[in-house]
Scaffold this active site. Structure first.
Site, mmCIF file in Angstrom:
data_model
loop_
_atom_site.group_PDB
_atom_site.id
_atom_site.type_symbol
_atom_site.label_atom_id
_atom_site.label_comp_id
_atom_site.label_asym_id
_atom_site.label_seq_id
_atom_site.Cartn_x
_atom_site.Cartn_y
_atom_site.Cartn_z
ATOM 1 C CG MET A 127 -4.635 7.407 -1.909
ATOM 2 S SD MET A 127 -5.756 7.994 -0.594
ATOM 3 C CE MET A 127 -5.399 9.764 -0.623
ATOM 4 C CG HIS A 128 -2.392 2.978 3.490
ATOM 5 N ND1 HIS A 128 -1.119 2.473 3.438
ATOM 6 C CD2 HIS A 128 -2.263 4.227 4.022
ATOM 7 C CE1 HIS A 128 -0.263 3.354 3.939
ATOM 8 N NE2 HIS A 128 -0.937 4.435 4.295
ATOM 9 C CG ASP A 129 -7.865 2.610 4.388
ATOM 10 O OD1 ASP A 129 -7.024 1.719 4.596
ATOM 11 O OD2 ASP A 129 -8.257 3.392 5.268
ATOM 12 C CB THR A 168 -1.003 0.034 1.174
ATOM 13 O OG1 THR A 168 -0.294 0.095 2.412
ATOM 14 C CG2 THR A 168 -1.935 -1.164 1.155
#
Ligand code: BDR
Ligand code: CA
Length: 354
Positions: A270-272, A204
């Site tokens: 922008m992990h999520d 991520t």
């Protein structure tokens, strides 16, 4: 997407959160996603603030009928920590969303998880982009939950990569390590195609959003935004006409500033949103089976996630770790989707340049 494309029922558990916000926008923009409910956990900000943020994003996007349920307001054992310095005082950076008119659901988040999987066994995808508290609590009540879910996708952990909370631990795991361990333990012994997909920092942190990504949304919808440039002073606000772009930019701007002040450059991980895309389209990643466990003790290593790929512990794999993806292709997909949502929202409000 054709009208006959099957929809994917989802329970989305979040600690919204700037990147959780974009994950929600992406899912709302995705016609194949059927969000059954959004459950809220304490993490980036307290759980009630998470719920308010979710209600506000949903209302902005004309999705005011999706249930938002509050979960545990504290981790199962650890004292709660929140991170307003990363995500802003309300968890959505500089964005100031209109106050939601709807209330939080009367159902508890754990009940939402349990009811959803019991109603449609083997069909629901669970997506968790915050600490695993609600899911761990739901597992205590319904131990069959891992077999009742179609698949679980988790944003959390770091394996061969530095942590972002301690040198070895990632935020979602660090907030509630006991819950994370309960979840990984509960998913042992499932067939390979049911093992939770783990999107850890190793991948991520390759999902780097930059101002040009938001500028591409602005261009796609015939808008412009002066507040994106690194040359503008800290705290500059978006002047975008389109409300989705304007609020998103104000949120992400804060995340850019956080990353730049931590020597990571003018970008935001922008992990999520990436985990959300994996939940809908697991074909965008390369997976590797592993036995994952969480360190609960350790004077320096509490909250560390460890992946045993070689079977050295002599335990069956209980996770499918994401080891590769194509970040540029992900951003193309995200930009297409969010641009379409932005146009739709503006048109519904009677405005727009299209
Ligand atoms: C995770 O921690 C949170 O701050 C983000 O929303 C993301 O879910 C990244 O470590
Ligand atoms: Ca999150």
């Amino acid at each position: 997407m054709s009208e006959t494309t099957p929809r994917i029922p989802l329970i989305v558990d979040v600690d919204t959160g700037i990147d959780d916000s974009l994950a929600l926008l992406y899912l709302l923009a995705s016609p194949e996603a059927e969000i059954l409910a959004i459950t809220c956990t304490a993490g980036n900000v307290p759980a009630r603030q998470v719920a308010i943020n979710n209600l506000a994003w949903l209302e902005l996007c004309g999705a005011g009928d999706i249930e938002v349920a509050l979960g545990s307001e504290v981790p199962v054992l650890a004292p709660l920590m929140t991170t307003e310095e990363t995500h802003g005082p309300q968890g959505i950076g500089y964005a100031e969303l209109p106050a939601p008119t709807r209330s939080i659901s009367e159902r508890h988040a754990t009940q939402v998880w349990i009811d959803a999987v019991r109603t449609a066994p083997g069909q629901v995808i669970g997506l968790v982009t915050g600490p695993l508290t609600n899911l761990a609590l739901a597992l205590r009540i319904e131990p069959e939950l891992p077999r009742l879910l179609k698949r679980l996708v988790i944003m959390g952990g770091s394996f061969h990569h530095s942590g972002n909370t301690t040198p070895v631990s990632e935020w979602n795991i660090a907030v509630d390590p006991e819950s994370a361990k309960m979840v990984f333990d509960a998913f042992s012994g499932l067939p390979d195609d049911r093992a939770p997909i783990v999107c850890a920092l190793d991948v991520t942190e390759r999902i780097e959003m930059r101002p040009e990504h938001l500028q591409r949304i602005a261009a796609a919808i015939g808008d412009e935004d002066a507040a994106l440039s690194p040359d503008t002073p800290f705290g500059s606000r978006s002047q975008a006409r389109n409300p989705v772009l304007r609020h998103l930019t104000d949120a992400v701007r804060f995340y850019f500033e956080f990353h730049v002040t931590h020597d990571q450059g003018w970008l935001a991980h922008m992990h999520d949103p990436f985990a959300a895309a994996v939940a809908l389209h697991p074909e965008i990643v390369t997976l590797r089976p592993a036995t994952v466990d969480v360190e609960l003790g350790g004077t320096l290593s509490r909250g560390q996630t460890i992946a045993d790929y070689a079977g050295l512990w002599g335990r069956e794999p209980n996770a499918a770790v994401v080891v590769d993806t194509d970040p540029a292709a992900f951003f193309d997909h995200l930009i297409d989707r969010v641009s379409a949502l932005a146009v739709r929202v503006e048109e519904a409000a009677g405005g727009g340049s299209h």
